[in-house]
Scaffold this active site. Sequence first.
Site, PDB file in Angstrom:
ATOM      1  N   CYS A  43      31.577  20.520 -12.977  1.00 12.01           N
ATOM      2  CA  CYS A  43      31.352  20.784 -14.549  1.00 12.01           C
ATOM      3  C   CYS A  43      32.544  21.664 -15.043  1.00 12.01           C
ATOM      4  CB  CYS A  43      30.125  21.822 -14.361  1.00 12.01           C
ATOM      5  SG  CYS A  43      29.868  22.546 -15.909  1.00 12.01           S
ATOM      6  N   CYS A  48      31.465  18.580 -17.262  1.00  8.64           N
ATOM      7  CA  CYS A  48      30.710  18.844 -18.692  1.00  8.64           C
ATOM      8  C   CYS A  48      32.009  19.648 -19.675  1.00  8.64           C
ATOM      9  CB  CYS A  48      29.617  19.939 -18.229  1.00  8.64           C
ATOM     10  SG  CYS A  48      28.941  19.904 -17.068  1.00  8.64           S
ATOM     11  N   LYS A  51      34.894  17.337 -20.534  1.00  8.71           N
ATOM     12  CA  LYS A  51      34.135  16.215 -21.347  1.00  8.71           C
ATOM     13  C   LYS A  51      33.781  16.717 -22.746  1.00  8.71           C
ATOM     14  CE  LYS A  51      30.190  15.678 -21.164  1.00  8.71           C
ATOM     15  NZ  LYS A  51      28.575  15.420 -20.598  1.00  8.71           N
ATOM     16  N   TYR A 180      25.069   7.980 -18.806  1.00  3.19           N
ATOM     17  CA  TYR A 180      25.403   8.981 -19.736  1.00  3.19           C
ATOM     18  C   TYR A 180      27.076   9.155 -19.697  1.00  3.19           C
ATOM     19  CZ  TYR A 180      25.701  13.089 -16.676  1.00  3.19           C
ATOM     20  OH  TYR A 180      26.175  14.110 -15.878  1.00  3.19           O
ATOM     21  N   GLU A 184      29.381   8.037 -22.881  1.00  8.94           N
ATOM     22  CA  GLU A 184      30.300   9.232 -23.423  1.00  8.94           C
ATOM     23  C   GLU A 184      31.809   9.093 -23.600  1.00  8.94           C
ATOM     24  OE1 GLU A 184      27.195  13.069 -22.398  1.00  8.94           O
ATOM     25  OE2 GLU A 184      28.952  12.726 -20.810  1.00  8.94           O
ATOM     26  N   HIS A 438      15.155  24.170 -44.895  1.00 13.48           N
ATOM     27  CA  HIS A 438      15.759  23.209 -45.912  1.00 13.48           C
ATOM     28  C   HIS A 438      17.100  23.438 -46.358  1.00 13.48           C
ATOM     29  CE1 HIS A 438      15.289  20.016 -48.638  1.00 13.48           C
ATOM     30  NE2 HIS A 438      15.640  20.572 -49.507  1.00 13.48           N
ATOM     31  N   GLU A 443      14.610  19.466 -40.217  1.00 11.79           N
ATOM     32  CA  GLU A 443      13.175  19.765 -40.916  1.00 11.79           C
ATOM     33  C   GLU A 443      12.277  18.680 -40.658  1.00 11.79           C
ATOM     34  OE1 GLU A 443      13.122  19.976 -45.199  1.00 11.79           O
ATOM     35  OE2 GLU A 443      15.567  19.368 -44.968  1.00 11.79           O
TER      36      GLU A 443
HETATM   37  C1  LIG Z   1      32.028  13.388 -16.081  1.00 12.48           C
HETATM   38  C2  LIG Z   1      30.934  14.225 -15.977  1.00 12.48           C
HETATM   39  C3  LIG Z   1      30.137  14.885 -16.978  1.00 12.48           C
HETATM   40  C4  LIG Z   1      29.045  15.743 -16.740  1.00 12.48           C
HETATM   41  N1  LIG Z   1      28.644  16.248 -17.821  1.00 12.48           N
HETATM   42  C5  LIG Z   1      27.558  16.963 -17.672  1.00 12.48           C
HETATM   43  C6  LIG Z   1      26.788  17.580 -19.058  1.00 12.48           C
HETATM   44  O1  LIG Z   1      27.242  17.364 -19.898  1.00 12.48           O
HETATM   45  N2  LIG Z   1      25.899  18.659 -18.451  1.00 12.48           N
HETATM   46  C7  LIG Z   1      25.607  18.817 -17.219  1.00 12.48           C
HETATM   47  O2  LIG Z   1      24.283  19.485 -17.214  1.00 12.48           O
HETATM   48  N3  LIG Z   1      25.867  18.087 -16.161  1.00 12.48           N
HETATM   49  C8  LIG Z   1      27.130  17.251 -16.491  1.00 12.48           C
HETATM   50  N4  LIG Z   1      27.710  16.720 -15.362  1.00 12.48           N
HETATM   51  C9  LIG Z   1      27.065  16.980 -14.080  1.00 12.48           C
HETATM   52  C10 LIG Z   1      27.390  18.403 -13.336  1.00 12.48           C
HETATM   53  O3  LIG Z   1      29.028  18.258 -13.425  1.00 12.48           O
HETATM   54  C11 LIG Z   1      26.902  18.586 -12.050  1.00 12.48           C
HETATM   55  O4  LIG Z   1      25.518  18.307 -11.846  1.00 12.48           O
HETATM   56  C12 LIG Z   1      27.200  19.842 -11.473  1.00 12.48           C
HETATM   57  O5  LIG Z   1      28.560  20.259 -11.325  1.00 12.48           O
HETATM   58  C13 LIG Z   1      26.648  20.063  -9.981  1.00 12.48           C
HETATM   59  O6  LIG Z   1      27.024  21.256  -9.375  1.00 12.48           O
HETATM   60  P1  LIG Z   1      26.973  21.216  -7.881  1.00 12.48           P
HETATM   61  O7  LIG Z   1      27.073  23.026  -7.752  1.00 12.48           O
HETATM   62  O8  LIG Z   1      26.155  20.715  -7.285  1.00 12.48           O
HETATM   63  O9  LIG Z   1      28.316  20.445  -7.474  1.00 12.48           O
HETATM   64  P2  LIG Z   1      29.721  20.759  -7.980  1.00 12.48           P
HETATM   65  O10 LIG Z   1      29.961  21.376  -9.301  1.00 12.48           O
HETATM   66  O11 LIG Z   1      30.167  19.271  -7.914  1.00 12.48           O
HETATM   67  O12 LIG Z   1      30.582  21.742  -7.158  1.00 12.48           O
HETATM   68  C14 LIG Z   1      30.784  21.212  -5.624  1.00 12.48           C
HETATM   69  C15 LIG Z   1      32.108  21.745  -4.977  1.00 12.48           C
HETATM   70  O13 LIG Z   1      32.202  21.656  -3.683  1.00 12.48           O
HETATM   71  C16 LIG Z   1      33.409  21.484  -3.285  1.00 12.48           C
HETATM   72  N5  LIG Z   1      33.576  20.685  -2.139  1.00 12.48           N
HETATM   73  C17 LIG Z   1      32.810  19.477  -1.577  1.00 12.48           C
HETATM   74  N6  LIG Z   1      32.926  19.427  -0.210  1.00 12.48           N
HETATM   75  C18 LIG Z   1      33.459  20.510   0.330  1.00 12.48           C
HETATM   76  C19 LIG Z   1      33.925  20.861   1.395  1.00 12.48           C
HETATM   77  N7  LIG Z   1      33.538  20.431   2.637  1.00 12.48           N
HETATM   78  N8  LIG Z   1      34.425  22.110   1.789  1.00 12.48           N
HETATM   79  C20 LIG Z   1      34.783  23.078   0.484  1.00 12.48           C
HETATM   80  N9  LIG Z   1      34.564  22.551  -0.695  1.00 12.48           N
HETATM   81  C21 LIG Z   1      33.966  21.383  -0.929  1.00 12.48           C
HETATM   82  C22 LIG Z   1      34.021  20.446  -4.359  1.00 12.48           C
HETATM   83  O14 LIG Z   1      35.405  20.461  -4.550  1.00 12.48           O
HETATM   84  C23 LIG Z   1      33.395  21.108  -5.716  1.00 12.48           C
HETATM   85  O15 LIG Z   1      34.044  21.992  -6.269  1.00 12.48           O
HETATM   86  C24 LIG Z   1      28.705  16.087 -15.510  1.00 12.48           C
HETATM   87  C25 LIG Z   1      29.298  15.405 -14.406  1.00 12.48           C
HETATM   88  C26 LIG Z   1      30.350  14.442 -14.533  1.00 12.48           C
HETATM   89  C27 LIG Z   1      31.124  13.952 -13.261  1.00 12.48           C
END
Ligand SMILES: Cc1cc2nc3c(=O)[nH]c(=O)nc-3n(C[C@H](O)[C@H](O)[C@H](O)COP(=O)(O)OP(=O)(O)OC[C@H]3O[C@@H](n4cnc5c(N)ncnc54)[C@H](O)[C@@H]3O)c2cc1C
Length: 472
Positions: A43, A48, A51, A180, A184, A438, A443
């Site tokens: 994110c 997010c 973006k 999406y 976007e 308004h 509205e």
């Molecule tokens: C381009 C794009 C736009 C988006 N826009 C939106 C939006 O507008 N609104 C919204 O709500 N959501 C959006 N999302 C989705 C949102 O980013 C994810 O749903 C959210 O980040 C999920 O969080 P998470 O904690 O599950 O994983 P992540 O945020 O992906 O975090 C996982 C972390 O784990 C780390 N990792 C992975 N494997 C290992 C390992 N073995 N050892 C150590 N570290 C590791 C990764 O490097 C990463 O930092 C978007 C996603 C993308 C790709």
Amino acid sequence: MSAFDVDLFVIGAGSGGVRAARIAAGYGAKVLVAEEFRVGGTCVIRGCIPKKLMVYASRFADDFEDAAGFGWTLAKPVFDWNTLVAAKEKEISRLSAIYRTNLDKAGVSILDSRAEVEGPHTIRLKNSGQEVSARYILVATGGSPVLEPSIPGLEHTITSNEVFDLPELPRHMLIVGGGYIAVEFASVFARLGTKVTLTVRSENVLRGFDEDMRCGVRDALQHAGVDLKIVTLPARIDKGADRLSVTLTDGTLLDVDQVMLATGRLPHTKGLGLEKAGVELDQIGAVKVDKFSKTNIDSIYAVGDVTNRVALTPVAIREGHAFADTIFGNKETLVDYANIATAVFTTPELGTVGLTEEQAREQFDCVDIYAASFRPLKATLSGRQEKTAMKIVVDGTTDRVLGVHIFGDHAGEMAQVLGIAVKMGVRKADFDDTMAVHPTSAEELVTMRTRTARYERETVGEEGPGAAVIAE
Ligand SMILES: Cc1cc2nc3c(=O)[nH]c(=O)nc-3n(C[C@H](O)[C@H](O)[C@H](O)COP(=O)(O)OP(=O)(O)OC[C@H]3O[C@@H](n4cnc5c(N)ncnc54)[C@H](O)[C@@H]3O)c2cc1C
């Protein structure tokens, strides 16, 4: 003395992992977080936040055009991609540092290393080879882009992982996908001056969203100059001297600077070692969890995109928080997945909460639709042709609002507020009772009094429920 090095080991410092770590530490747990890339996760670093910054950048193009209708004369605006990339980088670095500081302040230790599971209570750090034992392991590794379709030349493509840091603004870009993220970026790059071709596997963009809103987004993309090719995919990509030559399945040949795949994301579990601990995954590699985010192994939990429930930041955060409350706060907490408001940040944007018209008609006997499509006030002077569309989906039997869908400026902001009302069980009569603000576009939501359509399910016959019929 504890039998484990730590109470909680979190793999992944993204939205879900960071929240879980902080809250668990707040309850007195000894917590370690391992992050293999950058603290903040998808994110903050490549999702997010960057973006939305690019969405803002792209919208100036429309603002400059619109200004003329309000009396402004501007010099021809010039956009510099590298300035935007540098500014974006500065901001996400600042946010990443804040995440780190907040973890520090909460007493969480951060390890900049990949971590892999060795057993139900054991994790190995890839950088040092060190093994750590933990009472609980939280898998919060997120997802990663799918590289599809599998075609010759796939190695020349990029995904959302790379798009934020391209060395230069592409002159012509092919974006593959209809979700999406694809729409976007098509909307952003078309406004920044890139010629955008968007190929979509199916007949329309944004599968799963309300049909009328999908059409609104599609039309707006085309209006912004995006060359939309439906039921089309790239068939092969050949690298030329300085450009990529793409052959599409309809036979079209394109010369482009970048091909961006936005064909979905998969849970990030490959090579994570979960099988060593006996953790069950589903057919796409998502960690299988129960309603408390617990896997089939009592000491291992998973939250966020890696579980393939609802892949959104606020959901990952909520799941991480609920996990920490349940396990370390002695407070069993469930996440409620109903009526999650969300937005698609095209221009104009789509804001939505609750059931689409199509879903409501499948699930309810009587569905009322209130819909409006109008030119927003600003467009009268700017000359912009795009229309704002709004739809309220109502259970015709109880008057409860099942869903609200908006395609227009600030629709994401509206969806957030409407989300509260829908969550509370708002009725259409409550909308009608509410005084309008308004003049606003919003509205319209409280002034749509005339039903556009009512769909009633035919009486159930021997052969099962009849088709939905339009009663008016
Ligand atoms: C381009 C794009 C736009 C988006 N826009 C939106 C939006 O507008 N609104 C919204 O709500 N959501 C959006 N999302 C989705 C949102 O980013 C994810 O749903 C959210 O980040 C999920 O969080 P998470 O904690 O599950 O994983 P992540 O945020 O992906 O975090 C996982 C972390 O784990 C780390 N990792 C992975 N494997 C290992 C390992 N073995 N050892 C150590 N570290 C590791 C990764 O490097 C990463 O930092 C978007 C996603 C993308 C790709």
